[in-house]
Design an enzyme around this catalytic site. Structure first.
Site, PDB file in Angstrom:
ATOM      1  N   LYS A  20      49.886 -48.065  59.433  1.00 39.85           N
ATOM      2  CA  LYS A  20      49.906 -47.113  58.192  1.00 39.85           C
ATOM      3  C   LYS A  20      51.360 -46.522  57.813  1.00 39.85           C
ATOM      4  O   LYS A  20      51.933 -46.594  58.841  1.00 39.85           O
ATOM      5  CB  LYS A  20      48.688 -46.017  58.419  1.00 39.85           C
ATOM      6  CG  LYS A  20      47.314 -46.613  58.771  1.00 39.85           C
ATOM      7  CD  LYS A  20      46.363 -45.332  59.110  1.00 39.85           C
ATOM      8  CE  LYS A  20      45.013 -45.891  59.445  1.00 39.85           C
ATOM      9  NZ  LYS A  20      44.194 -44.708  59.905  1.00 39.85           N
ATOM     10  N   TYR A  60      39.195 -47.882  51.664  1.00 39.98           N
ATOM     11  CA  TYR A  60      38.313 -47.018  52.202  1.00 39.98           C
ATOM     12  C   TYR A  60      37.077 -46.782  51.504  1.00 39.98           C
ATOM     13  O   TYR A  60      36.380 -45.580  51.929  1.00 39.98           O
ATOM     14  CB  TYR A  60      39.099 -45.804  52.911  1.00 39.98           C
ATOM     15  CG  TYR A  60      40.010 -46.012  53.835  1.00 39.98           C
ATOM     16  CD1 TYR A  60      39.459 -46.316  55.108  1.00 39.98           C
ATOM     17  CD2 TYR A  60      41.294 -45.597  53.753  1.00 39.98           C
ATOM     18  CE1 TYR A  60      40.321 -46.488  56.253  1.00 39.98           C
ATOM     19  CE2 TYR A  60      42.364 -45.782  54.801  1.00 39.98           C
ATOM     20  CZ  TYR A  60      41.775 -46.370  56.279  1.00 39.98           C
ATOM     21  OH  TYR A  60      42.530 -46.348  57.171  1.00 39.98           O
ATOM     22  N   ASN A 123      46.752 -41.506  63.153  1.00 42.87           N
ATOM     23  CA  ASN A 123      46.460 -42.553  64.014  1.00 42.87           C
ATOM     24  C   ASN A 123      47.177 -44.027  63.928  1.00 42.87           C
ATOM     25  O   ASN A 123      46.931 -44.864  64.678  1.00 42.87           O
ATOM     26  CB  ASN A 123      44.878 -42.433  64.291  1.00 42.87           C
ATOM     27  CG  ASN A 123      44.175 -43.124  63.137  1.00 42.87           C
ATOM     28  OD1 ASN A 123      44.659 -43.602  62.090  1.00 42.87           O
ATOM     29  ND2 ASN A 123      42.856 -43.325  63.432  1.00 42.87           N
ATOM     30  N   HIS A 126      45.142 -49.268  61.512  1.00 48.52           N
ATOM     31  CA  HIS A 126      43.791 -49.866  60.941  1.00 48.52           C
ATOM     32  C   HIS A 126      43.320 -50.964  61.457  1.00 48.52           C
ATOM     33  O   HIS A 126      44.322 -52.072  61.431  1.00 48.52           O
ATOM     34  CB  HIS A 126      43.691 -49.513  59.158  1.00 48.52           C
ATOM     35  CG  HIS A 126      42.510 -50.417  58.912  1.00 48.52           C
ATOM     36  ND1 HIS A 126      41.305 -49.582  58.876  1.00 48.52           N
ATOM     37  CD2 HIS A 126      42.175 -51.500  58.722  1.00 48.52           C
ATOM     38  CE1 HIS A 126      40.332 -50.357  58.331  1.00 48.52           C
ATOM     39  NE2 HIS A 126      40.877 -51.454  58.123  1.00 48.52           N
ATOM     40  N   GLU A 137      38.442 -56.894  53.716  1.00 52.31           N
ATOM     41  CA  GLU A 137      39.497 -56.574  53.644  1.00 52.31           C
ATOM     42  C   GLU A 137      40.804 -57.584  53.733  1.00 52.31           C
ATOM     43  O   GLU A 137      41.766 -57.217  52.829  1.00 52.31           O
ATOM     44  CB  GLU A 137      39.802 -55.612  55.203  1.00 52.31           C
ATOM     45  CG  GLU A 137      38.900 -54.410  55.039  1.00 52.31           C
ATOM     46  CD  GLU A 137      38.997 -53.639  56.434  1.00 52.31           C
ATOM     47  OE1 GLU A 137      38.339 -52.599  56.086  1.00 52.31           O
ATOM     48  OE2 GLU A 137      39.494 -53.976  57.103  1.00 52.31           O
TER      49      GLU A 137
HETATM   50  N1  UDP Z   1      39.915 -40.015  59.696  1.00 54.50           N
HETATM   51  C1  UDP Z   1      40.573 -38.784  59.523  1.00 54.50           C
HETATM   52  N2  UDP Z   1      39.620 -37.651  60.030  1.00 54.50           N
HETATM   53  C2  UDP Z   1      38.479 -37.764  60.559  1.00 54.50           C
HETATM   54  C3  UDP Z   1      38.033 -39.258  60.840  1.00 54.50           C
HETATM   55  C4  UDP Z   1      38.781 -40.066  60.475  1.00 54.50           C
HETATM   56  O1  UDP Z   1      41.297 -38.428  58.990  1.00 54.50           O
HETATM   57  O2  UDP Z   1      37.876 -36.979  61.110  1.00 54.50           O
HETATM   58  C5  UDP Z   1      40.856 -41.081  59.371  1.00 54.50           C
HETATM   59  C6  UDP Z   1      41.612 -41.837  60.474  1.00 54.50           C
HETATM   60  O3  UDP Z   1      42.855 -42.096  59.894  1.00 54.50           O
HETATM   61  C7  UDP Z   1      40.798 -43.156  60.417  1.00 54.50           C
HETATM   62  C8  UDP Z   1      40.330 -43.419  59.201  1.00 54.50           C
HETATM   63  O4  UDP Z   1      40.183 -42.150  58.670  1.00 54.50           O
HETATM   64  O5  UDP Z   1      41.667 -44.341  61.208  1.00 54.50           O
HETATM   65  C9  UDP Z   1      39.208 -44.168  58.914  1.00 54.50           C
HETATM   66  O6  UDP Z   1      38.139 -43.617  59.666  1.00 54.50           O
HETATM   67  P1  UDP Z   1      37.086 -44.631  60.524  1.00 54.50           P
HETATM   68  O7  UDP Z   1      35.976 -44.006  61.146  1.00 54.50           O
HETATM   69  O8  UDP Z   1      36.826 -45.827  59.731  1.00 54.50           O
HETATM   70  O9  UDP Z   1      37.977 -45.010  61.674  1.00 54.50           O
HETATM   71  P2  UDP Z   1      38.871 -46.498  62.378  1.00 54.50           P
HETATM   72  O10 UDP Z   1      38.112 -47.764  61.902  1.00 54.50           O
HETATM   73  O11 UDP Z   1      40.125 -46.137  61.521  1.00 54.50           O
HETATM   74  O12 UDP Z   1      38.914 -46.092  63.749  1.00 54.50           O
END
Ligand code: UDP
Length: 162
Positions: A20, A60, A123, A126, A137
């Protein structure tokens, strides 16, 4: 021999991984690629681009009801993203292990997010969360011709077919 090769190819999976904008800006591209490469996975597609907000919303789409959806899509489209497809046995599930938990404060040390990130909104990476998502994707981010099928010299040493 051909049958053996086909059986081997059938076990190979592909997953979509994206660094990201925070990971790109922090200079973590090589570190992150290295984690996947050193594990033994094979890079079959890569490009750097700034996705539009509409594109981020498509990526997303399953999170559109979540309160952080808008901020997340704004952030993903705020700068360059390094989009990749990695191939290997079990790469979808194990790729998620290499990445670590969504919240870096819950990610184990040794994982990418555990070692390199601090808060959930930044974080850095992805990874597809399952076979269907991986397929969707990869199709969203890449054209079929962008994916390169090749045999790596180290495959026999990674999979023990020699
Ligand atoms: N995210 C966020 N706040 C939250 C939870 C998720 O900003 O409380 C963001 C975070 O960058 C995450 C992305 O949304 O990587 C997608 O969320 P997902 O639950 O799909 O997690 P991932 O698959 O990325 O671990």
């Amino acid at each position: 021999m051909l049958q053996e090769q086909e059986a081997c190819a059938a076990e190979m999976e592909r997953t979509f991984i994206a660094i990201k904008p925070d990971g790109v800006q922090r200079g973590l591209i090589s570190e992150i690629i290295s984690r996947f490469e050193c594990k033994g996975y094979k890079l079959v597609a890569i490009k750097i681009l700034v996705p539009s907000k509409e594109f981020a919303q498509k990526h997303y789409h399953n999170l559109k009801e979540r309160p952080f959806f808008n901020g997340l899509c704004e952030f993903l489209s705020s700068g360059p993203v390094m989009a990749m497809v990695w191939e290997g046995e079990g790469v979808i599930k194990y790729g998620r292990k290499l990445i670590g938990a969504t919240d870096p404060q819950k990610s184990e040390p040794g994982t990418i997010r555990g070692d390199l990130a601090v808060v959930v909104e930044r974080n850095i990476i992805h990874g597809s969360d399952g076979p269907e998502t991986a397929k969707d994707e990869i199709n969203l981010w890449f054209k079929p011709d962008d994916l390169v099928s090749y045999t790596s010299n180290s495959e026999n040493w990674i999979y023990g077919n020699n």
